[in-house]
Motif scaffolding. Structure first.
Motif, short mmCIF file in Angstrom:
data_model
loop_
_atom_site.label_atom_id
_atom_site.label_comp_id
_atom_site.label_asym_id
_atom_site.label_seq_id
_atom_site.Cartn_x
_atom_site.Cartn_y
_atom_site.Cartn_z
N PRO A 62 -13.89 -30.59 -20.17
CA PRO A 62 -14.01 -29.90 -18.89
C PRO A 62 -13.47 -30.71 -17.71
N SER A 63 -13.48 -32.05 -17.83
CA SER A 63 -13.00 -32.87 -16.72
C SER A 63 -11.50 -32.75 -16.52
N LEU A 64 -10.80 -32.15 -17.49
CA LEU A 64 -9.35 -31.94 -17.35
C LEU A 64 -9.02 -30.72 -16.50
N VAL A 65 -10.01 -29.88 -16.22
CA VAL A 65 -9.77 -28.63 -15.50
C VAL A 65 -10.08 -28.83 -14.02
N HIS A 66 -9.05 -28.67 -13.18
CA HIS A 66 -9.18 -28.89 -11.74
C HIS A 66 -8.98 -27.60 -10.94
N SER A 67 -8.61 -26.54 -11.62
CA SER A 67 -8.46 -25.24 -10.97
C SER A 67 -8.53 -24.17 -12.04
N LEU A 68 -8.64 -22.92 -11.62
CA LEU A 68 -8.75 -21.80 -12.54
C LEU A 68 -7.63 -20.79 -12.29
N ASN A 69 -7.32 -20.01 -13.30
CA ASN A 69 -6.39 -18.90 -13.14
C ASN A 69 -7.15 -17.65 -12.71
N MET A 70 -8.34 -17.52 -13.22
CA MET A 70 -9.22 -16.40 -12.91
C MET A 70 -10.65 -16.92 -13.04
N ALA A 71 -11.56 -16.28 -12.34
CA ALA A 71 -12.94 -16.76 -12.34
C ALA A 71 -13.62 -16.49 -13.68
N PHE A 72 -14.55 -17.36 -14.03
CA PHE A 72 -15.40 -17.09 -15.18
C PHE A 72 -16.34 -15.94 -14.85
N THR A 73 -16.93 -15.33 -15.87
CA THR A 73 -17.84 -14.22 -15.67
C THR A 73 -19.02 -14.66 -14.81
N PRO A 74 -19.35 -13.94 -13.74
CA PRO A 74 -20.50 -14.29 -12.91
C PRO A 74 -21.77 -14.42 -13.74
N GLY A 75 -22.60 -15.37 -13.36
CA GLY A 75 -23.84 -15.61 -14.08
C GLY A 75 -23.69 -16.57 -15.25
N SER A 76 -22.50 -17.20 -15.37
CA SER A 76 -22.25 -18.12 -16.48
C SER A 76 -22.42 -19.59 -16.09
N GLU A 77 -22.89 -19.84 -14.88
CA GLU A 77 -22.94 -21.21 -14.37
C GLU A 77 -23.64 -22.17 -15.33
N HIS A 78 -24.75 -21.74 -15.91
CA HIS A 78 -25.54 -22.64 -16.75
C HIS A 78 -24.88 -22.91 -18.10
N MET A 79 -23.82 -22.19 -18.42
CA MET A 79 -23.10 -22.41 -19.67
C MET A 79 -21.91 -23.34 -19.48
N LEU A 80 -21.64 -23.72 -18.23
CA LEU A 80 -20.45 -24.48 -17.90
C LEU A 80 -20.80 -25.80 -17.23
N PRO A 93 -5.47 -18.50 -21.06
CA PRO A 93 -5.73 -19.13 -22.36
C PRO A 93 -5.54 -20.64 -22.34
N LEU A 94 -4.58 -21.13 -21.54
CA LEU A 94 -4.33 -22.56 -21.49
C LEU A 94 -5.45 -23.29 -20.75
N THR A 95 -5.97 -22.69 -19.69
CA THR A 95 -7.09 -23.30 -18.98
C THR A 95 -8.33 -23.31 -19.87
N ALA A 96 -8.53 -22.24 -20.63
CA ALA A 96 -9.65 -22.20 -21.57
C ALA A 96 -9.51 -23.31 -22.61
N LEU A 97 -8.31 -23.50 -23.10
CA LEU A 97 -8.06 -24.55 -24.10
C LEU A 97 -8.39 -25.93 -23.52
N LEU A 98 -7.92 -26.20 -22.30
CA LEU A 98 -8.20 -27.49 -21.66
C LEU A 98 -9.70 -27.68 -21.46
N TYR A 99 -10.38 -26.62 -21.05
CA TYR A 99 -11.82 -26.73 -20.81
C TYR A 99 -12.55 -27.11 -22.09
N ALA A 100 -12.19 -26.49 -23.20
CA ALA A 100 -12.87 -26.79 -24.47
C ALA A 100 -12.58 -28.22 -24.91
N LEU A 101 -11.36 -28.70 -24.66
CA LEU A 101 -11.04 -30.09 -25.02
C LEU A 101 -11.85 -31.06 -24.19
#
Length: 359
Positions: free
Chosen positions: A71-89, A61-69
């Motif tokens: 995306p340049s603040l996110v340098h790593s993930l806790n878990m992968a985003f859903t496959p096939g979501s590349e164009h949304m990110l 949830p914290l990584t998601a929060l940082l991403y919404a604020l």
């Protein structure tokens, strides 16, 4: 040469190497001299950098929060985003290293990997149902000298103040307020629409979380909170015992509950229910009210529980009470993804996200 001098030279080299590693570790982990004190959402006073550039979200949830604020603040993930979501990110997001989290289950963050990331701040998940004591959560960050700030994120109502708090912390105050305002408005709209539905007339809902449909969560669990916010009556009434949840129930109990709606977290459940005559006896299957939860780029309801719930509760309320909560979900989904992800959804995206909503 005798063995004594050899051992002496070797010992001297080992000492020099240890000293170099200590200097390198300190240079990576020590916060900059320019710092300020903040009070986190657990009431702790923490010294943090004046300018935060490399925060680490210690839970999804914290990584998601940082991403919404930002995306340049996110340098790593806790878990992968859903496959096939590349164009949304943001480009490259799906390729970021997956370090894990500090939650007590799943992949746990490794202090050495964290140190290599060079974070200047960590955000900890403040959740009263946590399976780990504070000392366990804080240990990896204390080991590498990274300040940890707790952020409360247990209910959807916690998200607006969390966005505002972290927005101030990382220098994104206006953005934090913008996202907080959307969530507050969405919650108010849904609550106004469903609040007057009498308890005895609320749609009965079963939350099926696994491929076999036999794992679920209590009506009091934060995992199933979106169902309650949308006016649904969760048939599994109990007190949440663990943070992870997904408690096992048997088919006989589900048949007795006979829910009017099933919210399905795992897409495999749709196939399971279609091929099992026992599931076909349940009211939700007879009326075709099995809701397949959208999952891109993150789940709309849970695992992880995130700001996506602000859209998820609108989707649920519309499905539970279409006459009470009338909304153009395609238009609202476009608006939400544009605001929180900076993504422009195509008609095909909307078809995929919403087209399978009822099975």
């Amino acid at each position: 040469m005798s063995s004594g001098p050899v051992r002496g030279v070797r010992f001297a080299l080992q000492r020099q190497l240890a000293a170099c590693l200590l200097v390198l570790s300190s240079s990576l982990a020590t916060p900059p001299a320019s710092a300020r004190e903040v009070v986190d959402m657990a009431g702790r006073t923490v010294s943090v950098p004046d300018v935060v550039e490399r925060p680490f979200g210690a839970a999804p949830p914290l990584t998601a929060l940082l991403y919404a604020l930002d995306p340049s603040l996110v340098h790593s993930l806790n878990m992968a985003f859903t496959p096939g979501s590349e164009h949304m990110l943001r480009p490259g997001t799906m390729d970021l290293p997956v370090l894990g989290s500090a939650m007590g289950h799943g992949k746990q963050v490794n202090p050495e990997a964290l140190l290599a990331l060079k974070p200047d701040l960590a955000l900890g998940w403040l959740n009263d149902k946590s399976d780990l004591p504070p000392a366990g959560i804080e240990a990896p960050f204390r080991k590498v000298g990274v300040p940890l700030v707790y952020v409360r994120l247990e209910t959807l109502a916690d998200w607006p103040p969390a966005f505002e708090y972290v927005g101030r912390l990382v220098g994104r105050e206006a953005r934090g307020k913008q996202l907080a305002d959307y969530i507050r408005r969405a919650m108010a709209r849904v609550d106004q629409a469903v609040a007057r539905v009498p308890a005895g007339k609320r749609v009965s809902v079963y939350y099926a979380e696994t491929p076999d449909g036999l794992a679920t969560d209590c009506d009091t669990s934060f995992h199933s909170e979106p169902i309650a916010l949308a006016g649904g009556a969760n048939v599994y009434r109990c007190e949440q015992r663990t943070m992870y949840g997904q408690e096992r129930v048997d088919m006989e109990r589900i048949l007795l509950w006979n829910p009017q709606v099933i919210v399905a977290q795992d897409p495999m459940f749709i196939r399971t229910a279609a091929g099992d005559p026992r599931w076909q006896r349940i009211a939700a299957l007879k009326s075709g009210r099995v809701l397949d939860v959208p999952r891109k780029p993150m789940n709309w309801l849970d695992r992880p529980p995130s700001f996506m719930r602000a859209l998820g509760i609108q989707w649920l309320a519309n499905a539970f009470y279409p006459d009470r909560y009338r909304i153009d979900m395609r238009a609202e989904t476009r608006t939400f993804y544009r605001l929180f992800f900076g993504a422009e959804l195509s008609d095909a995206d909307l078809d995929e996200l919403l087209g399978g909503g009822r099975r």
